[in-house]
Design an enzyme around this catalytic site. Structure first.
Site, PDB file in Angstrom:
ATOM      1  N   ASN A 120       0.805  -1.235   0.000  1.00 44.10           N
ATOM      2  CA  ASN A 120       0.000   0.000   0.000  1.00 44.10           C
ATOM      3  C   ASN A 120       0.835   1.280   0.000  1.00 44.10           C
ATOM      4  OD1 ASN A 120       0.806  -0.540   2.620  1.00 44.10           O
ATOM      5  ND2 ASN A 120      -1.067   0.253   3.536  1.00 44.10           N
ATOM      6  N   LYS A 175      12.793  -6.512   0.893  1.00 47.25           N
ATOM      7  CA  LYS A 175      11.948  -7.254  -0.049  1.00 47.25           C
ATOM      8  C   LYS A 175      10.597  -6.553  -0.150  1.00 47.25           C
ATOM      9  CE  LYS A 175       9.085 -10.565   0.462  1.00 47.25           C
ATOM     10  NZ  LYS A 175       8.072 -10.002  -0.455  1.00 47.25           N
ATOM     11  N   GLY A 199       2.853  -5.565   7.128  1.00 46.41           N
ATOM     12  CA  GLY A 199       1.917  -6.416   6.390  1.00 46.41           C
ATOM     13  C   GLY A 199       0.787  -6.878   7.295  1.00 46.41           C
ATOM     14  N   SER A 200       0.204  -8.004   6.914  1.00 45.45           N
ATOM     15  CA  SER A 200      -0.996  -8.472   7.611  1.00 45.45           C
ATOM     16  C   SER A 200      -0.644  -9.205   8.914  1.00 45.45           C
ATOM     17  CB  SER A 200      -1.771  -9.420   6.693  1.00 45.45           C
ATOM     18  OG  SER A 200      -0.950 -10.537   6.408  1.00 45.45           O
ATOM     19  N   VAL A 201      -1.640  -9.355   9.745  1.00 51.41           N
ATOM     20  CA  VAL A 201      -1.432 -10.050  11.026  1.00 51.41           C
ATOM     21  C   VAL A 201      -1.000 -11.510  10.816  1.00 51.41           C
ATOM     22  CG1 VAL A 201      -2.560 -10.808  13.163  1.00 51.41           C
ATOM     23  CG2 VAL A 201      -2.979  -8.503  12.275  1.00 51.41           C
ATOM     24  N   PRO A 202      -1.687 -12.282   9.945  1.00 51.06           N
ATOM     25  CA  PRO A 202      -1.262 -13.690   9.789  1.00 51.06           C
ATOM     26  C   PRO A 202       0.194 -13.808   9.330  1.00 51.06           C
ATOM     27  CG  PRO A 202      -3.393 -13.331   8.732  1.00 51.06           C
ATOM     28  CD  PRO A 202      -2.907 -11.990   9.159  1.00 51.06           C
ATOM     29  N   THR A 203       0.622 -12.942   8.398  1.00 50.92           N
ATOM     30  CA  THR A 203       2.028 -13.027   7.968  1.00 50.92           C
ATOM     31  C   THR A 203       2.942 -12.576   9.101  1.00 50.92           C
ATOM     32  OG1 THR A 203       1.268 -12.492   5.738  1.00 50.92           O
ATOM     33  CG2 THR A 203       3.630 -12.437   6.099  1.00 50.92           C
ATOM     34  N   GLU A 242       4.662  -4.098  11.892  1.00 45.90           N
ATOM     35  CA  GLU A 242       3.632  -3.072  11.641  1.00 45.90           C
ATOM     36  C   GLU A 242       2.497  -3.777  10.921  1.00 45.90           C
ATOM     37  OE1 GLU A 242       3.481  -0.151  12.731  1.00 45.90           O
ATOM     38  OE2 GLU A 242       5.528   0.259  13.365  1.00 45.90           O
ATOM     39  N   CYS A 252      -3.382   0.894   6.688  1.00 46.89           N
ATOM     40  CA  CYS A 252      -3.422   0.090   7.908  1.00 46.89           C
ATOM     41  C   CYS A 252      -4.092   0.818   9.072  1.00 46.89           C
ATOM     42  CB  CYS A 252      -2.006  -0.273   8.303  1.00 46.89           C
ATOM     43  SG  CYS A 252      -0.930   1.170   8.360  1.00 46.89           S
ATOM     44  N   GLU A 273     -10.771  -6.317   8.964  1.00 45.37           N
ATOM     45  CA  GLU A 273     -10.084  -5.284   8.186  1.00 45.37           C
ATOM     46  C   GLU A 273     -10.417  -5.498   6.706  1.00 45.37           C
ATOM     47  OE1 GLU A 273      -5.802  -5.595   7.642  1.00 45.37           O
ATOM     48  OE2 GLU A 273      -5.580  -3.455   7.990  1.00 45.37           O
ATOM     49  N   GLU A 309       7.767   2.654  14.232  1.00 43.56           N
ATOM     50  CA  GLU A 309       8.534   3.283  13.167  1.00 43.56           C
ATOM     51  C   GLU A 309       8.453   4.787  13.384  1.00 43.56           C
ATOM     52  OE1 GLU A 309       7.018   1.249   9.508  1.00 43.56           O
ATOM     53  OE2 GLU A 309       8.909   0.173   9.688  1.00 43.56           O
TER      54      GLU A 309
HETATM   55  N1  LIG Z   1       0.931  -1.145  10.475  1.00 40.82           N
HETATM   56  C1  LIG Z   1       1.446  -0.699   9.364  1.00 40.82           C
HETATM   57  O1  LIG Z   1       2.302   0.180   9.355  1.00 40.82           O
HETATM   58  C2  LIG Z   1       0.971  -1.254   8.041  1.00 40.82           C
HETATM   59  C3  LIG Z   1       1.278  -0.554   6.890  1.00 40.82           C
HETATM   60  C4  LIG Z   1       0.845  -1.056   5.664  1.00 40.82           C
HETATM   61  C5  LIG Z   1       0.116  -2.241   5.598  1.00 40.82           C
HETATM   62  N2  LIG Z   1      -0.169  -2.889   6.730  1.00 40.82           N
HETATM   63  C6  LIG Z   1      -0.980  -4.125   6.674  1.00 40.82           C
HETATM   64  O2  LIG Z   1      -0.574  -4.914   5.565  1.00 40.82           O
HETATM   65  C7  LIG Z   1      -1.663  -5.668   5.049  1.00 40.82           C
HETATM   66  C8  LIG Z   1      -1.738  -5.512   3.559  1.00 40.82           C
HETATM   67  O3  LIG Z   1      -0.500  -5.739   2.975  1.00 40.82           O
HETATM   68  P1  LIG Z   1      -0.113  -7.108   2.248  1.00 40.82           P
HETATM   69  O4  LIG Z   1      -1.334  -7.728   1.666  1.00 40.82           O
HETATM   70  O5  LIG Z   1       1.050  -6.832   1.385  1.00 40.82           O
HETATM   71  O6  LIG Z   1       0.340  -7.996   3.485  1.00 40.82           O
HETATM   72  P2  LIG Z   1       0.955  -9.476   3.476  1.00 40.82           P
HETATM   73  O7  LIG Z   1       1.099  -9.858   4.893  1.00 40.82           O
HETATM   74  O8  LIG Z   1       0.205 -10.369   2.574  1.00 40.82           O
HETATM   75  O9  LIG Z   1       2.393  -9.300   2.799  1.00 40.82           O
HETATM   76  C9  LIG Z   1       3.334  -8.407   3.318  1.00 40.82           C
HETATM   77  C10 LIG Z   1       4.725  -8.805   2.864  1.00 40.82           C
HETATM   78  O10 LIG Z   1       5.069 -10.063   3.459  1.00 40.82           O
HETATM   79  C11 LIG Z   1       5.541 -10.953   2.459  1.00 40.82           C
HETATM   80  N3  LIG Z   1       5.236 -12.310   2.912  1.00 40.82           N
HETATM   81  C12 LIG Z   1       4.083 -12.991   2.781  1.00 40.82           C
HETATM   82  N4  LIG Z   1       4.180 -14.209   3.378  1.00 40.82           N
HETATM   83  C13 LIG Z   1       5.437 -14.288   3.890  1.00 40.82           C
HETATM   84  C14 LIG Z   1       6.146 -15.280   4.617  1.00 40.82           C
HETATM   85  N5  LIG Z   1       5.575 -16.455   4.939  1.00 40.82           N
HETATM   86  N6  LIG Z   1       7.406 -15.017   4.994  1.00 40.82           N
HETATM   87  C15 LIG Z   1       7.995 -13.845   4.694  1.00 40.82           C
HETATM   88  N7  LIG Z   1       7.372 -12.859   4.008  1.00 40.82           N
HETATM   89  C16 LIG Z   1       6.106 -13.082   3.605  1.00 40.82           C
HETATM   90  C17 LIG Z   1       4.817 -10.517   1.210  1.00 40.82           C
HETATM   91  O11 LIG Z   1       5.469 -10.988   0.061  1.00 40.82           O
HETATM   92  C18 LIG Z   1       4.876  -9.012   1.364  1.00 40.82           C
HETATM   93  O12 LIG Z   1       6.134  -8.505   0.981  1.00 40.82           O
HETATM   94  C19 LIG Z   1      -2.875  -5.135   5.760  1.00 40.82           C
HETATM   95  O13 LIG Z   1      -3.268  -6.019   6.772  1.00 40.82           O
HETATM   96  C20 LIG Z   1      -2.396  -3.835   6.370  1.00 40.82           C
HETATM   97  O14 LIG Z   1      -3.117  -3.433   7.493  1.00 40.82           O
HETATM   98  C21 LIG Z   1       0.263  -2.440   7.946  1.00 40.82           C
HETATM   99  C1  LIG Z   2       0.822   7.823   6.053  1.00 44.97           C
HETATM  100  N1  LIG Z   2      -0.344   7.050   6.420  1.00 44.97           N
HETATM  101  C2  LIG Z   2      -1.456   7.459   5.582  1.00 44.97           C
HETATM  102  C3  LIG Z   2      -0.751   7.265   7.774  1.00 44.97           C
HETATM  103  C4  LIG Z   2      -0.104   5.627   6.190  1.00 44.97           C
HETATM  104  C5  LIG Z   2       0.834   4.961   7.126  1.00 44.97           C
HETATM  105  C6  LIG Z   2       1.200   3.568   6.636  1.00 44.97           C
HETATM  106  C7  LIG Z   2       0.078   2.582   6.772  1.00 44.97           C
HETATM  107  O1  LIG Z   2      -0.486   1.975   5.918  1.00 44.97           O
END
Ligand SMILES: NC(=O)c1ccc[n+]([C@@H]2O[C@H](COP(=O)([O-])OP(=O)(O)OC[C@H]3O[C@@H](n4cnc5c(N)ncnc54)[C@H](O)[C@@H]3O)[C@@H](O)[C@H]2O)c1
Ligand SMILES: C[N+](C)(C)CCCC=O
Length: 517
Positions: free
Chosen positions: A180, A203, A255-259, A277, A311, A414, A491
């Protein structure tokens, strides 16, 4: 220098040939240059390496075939980073800062080019993409400023003995990003890491692999040693190779919670520290004494930036009962007025979602919300722009859902798309209890004119990043991160130095050993 950088990539060369100022147009870009980068240059994949299609969200066209890194490539990138670490970690903070400031200047001069490529790969509006590049640059400037301030403590002990502490880098850090905010995430991770004397292998998400390599080129051009910031492309396999690599000292993941759970598990094998994050389902509480126009503006900022793929979004909008009709009226009017379309046009405020499967998922959440009793007050439909070249793009109209209740899927999960759920509440206690009733805790917001209430409510909100009378503002000087299942670590801000360094304690005896033996 910039010409050399520009010439290094074919899409850029094509762009320069067309126009000097505004360069790209949707549907015109194809990328053929390698997107992997280590040891100071772009690297093509091995002959047998597997590839994945990368799409342009605005048109649905294939943008490139991504070459995925396997074990060999990851080893080479980590080796390059390890070698750069040996050199970089011994430089003074001032020397590191100088290179980082150079990088910030180069980034500023390439702002438009980077922003346009982000739009082409991610689908967000050019207006937002420029702000993302600015945030990346500011982050590098901020941590350049902190690089020379890293210091320890002197502790006086009995008999003239003393101890001191040193703040030392960790080594090679792995950064794993989401799709994103591709460029901004790479900068938010690398800037504090490099300021502390670490090197990084980053990555990006395989969905948005295009701009991280531009950051690598910028650091290199700024004078960073070869291998300081490297990019390996790939999905979960490449990510897990990084997490398990014995020469990787820390993993910083967005990324996502499960990852995130998997990352933590992998890192635990080597007792490696993690920054996580993760996702959110954040509440935005609007009290009846709010300035409604302002609260609506806040709700829009909390839900519709980056096509809702943020996020920290405040997707559960709790509105106090007495102002609910007025709030709904204004928020729906303003949501309907959002201009959707070609993300490279200045007038566009909402571009395309990141991929076809993601768009379908978001639209299915709207259908499920309807089936569970929510009312679609506006939007929630696929959007087809009039420009024929955009017809294959991943657009939808931003959606406001009314009559929502806490048990609905749209309120619990989400969605990560432009879908705002509006809920009604009566008392402060009730709003707080419902706002906190989630396993996530990334962000929260409150609109009120009552300053005492604002601070009282914020004190009880279980969220890492709280906003009073605004939403989704993230200055780089301010720590950002979540409570509960939304993450670990922070961060931005000064505190992040602690997450990219380790403390060494040194005891100095000034007398003789007082031995018990
Ligand atoms: N808190 C934050 O700052 C923040 C910011 C942006 C996005 N997000 C979250 O990210 C999610 C959306 O992003 P997404 O779909 O790219 O998330 P995702 O968890 O599917 O993937 C994130 C990254 O992890 C990698 N990945 C996936 N499986 C992996 C594994 N088993 N081992 C190592 N790496 C792996 C992916 O290739 C990608 O680079 C949403 O849940 C969003 O809330 C959080
Ligand atoms: C700059 N924003 C809009 C708060 C995004 C932070 C990163 C989360 O997705």
């Amino acid at each position: 220098m910039l010409q050399r950088l520009a010439a290094s990539s074919r899409w850029r060369a094509a762009v320069l040939a067309t126009s000097a100022a505004r360069c790209l147009s949707s549907g015109s870009v194809t990328i053929t240059d390698p997107l992997n980068y280590w040891a100071g240059r772009r690297k093509a994949g091995q002959e047998k390496c597997s590839t994945e299609n990368v799409y342009e969200p605005a048109t649905g066209r294939i943008l490139c075939h991504l070459e995925l890194c396997g074990g060999d490539e990851v080893n080479q990138a980590v080796k390059a980073a390890k070698s750069a670490f040996g050199y970089w970690s011994k430089m003074s903070g001032m020397e590191r800062a100088r290179i980082m400031i150079n990088a910030a200047h180069i980034m500023e001069s390439r702002r438009e080019e980077i922003a346009e490529m982000e739009v082409v790969n991610n689908g967000k509006s050019i207006t937002e993409a420029r702000l993302d590049v600015d945030s990346a640059r500011l982050c590098i400037e901020y941590y350049a400023g902190l690089a020379s301030t890293l210091a320890g403590q002197h502790v006086q002990l009995a008999g003239g003995s003393f101890a001191y502490t040193r703040r030392e880098p960790l080594g090679v850090c792995a950064g794993i990003g989401a799709w994103n905010y591709p460029f901004q995430i790479a900068a938010w991770k690398s800037a504090p890491a490099l300021a502390c004397g670490n090197s990084m292998v980053f990555k990006p998400s395989p969905v948005t692999p295009v701009t991280a390599v531009l950051l690598a080129e910028i650091y290199a051009k700024a004078g960073a040693p070869e291998g300081l910031f490297n990019v390996v492309q790939g999905g979960q396999e490449t990510g897990s190779l990084l997490c398990h690599h014995p020469d990787v000292a820390k993993v910083s993941f967005t990324g996502s919670v499960p990852t995130g759970q998997k990352i933590m598990e992998m890192a635990s094998k080597g007792i490696k520290p993690v920054t996580l994050e993760l996702g959110g389902k954040s509440p935005l509480i609007i009290f009846e004494d709010s300035d409604v126009e302002n609260a609506v503006k806040g709700a829009l900022m909390a839900n519709f930036l980056s096509q809702g793929q943020v996020c920290s979004n405040g997707t559960r909008v709790f509105v106090q009962k007495d102002i609910l009709p007025e709030f709904v009226d204004v928020v729906v009017k303003r949501t309907k007025a959002i201009s959707i379309g070609d993300p490279l046009l200045e007038s566009t405020r909402m571009g395309a979602l990141v991929s076809r499967p993601h768009l379908d998922k978001v639209l299915s959440y709207v259908q499920q919300a309807k089936a569970e009793g929510a009312t679609v007050l506006c939007g929630g439909e696929p959007f087809v722009p009039s420009d024929p070249k955009l017809r294959g793009g991943y657009y939808m109209s931003p959606c406001v859902l009314g009559d929502c209740t806490d048990d609905m899927t749209c309120v619990k999960e989400e969605i990560f798309g432009p879908v705002m759920s509006v809920l009604s509440f009566e008392t402060e206690e009730e709003a707080l209890q419902r706002a906190n009733d989630t396993t996530l805790g990334l962000a929260a917001g409150i609109f009120t004119r009552d300053v005492k209430r604002a601070h009282r409510v914020v004190e009880h909100l279980k969220a890492g990043s709280c906003f009073i009378n605004n939403y989704n503002v993230t200055p780089v000087e301010v720590p950002f991160g979540g409570f509960k299942m939304s993450g670990i670590g922070r961060e931005n801000g000064q505190v992040t130095i602690e997450f990219y360094s380790q403390m060494k304690t040194v005891f100095v005896e000034m007398g003789d050993v007082d031995s018990l033996f």
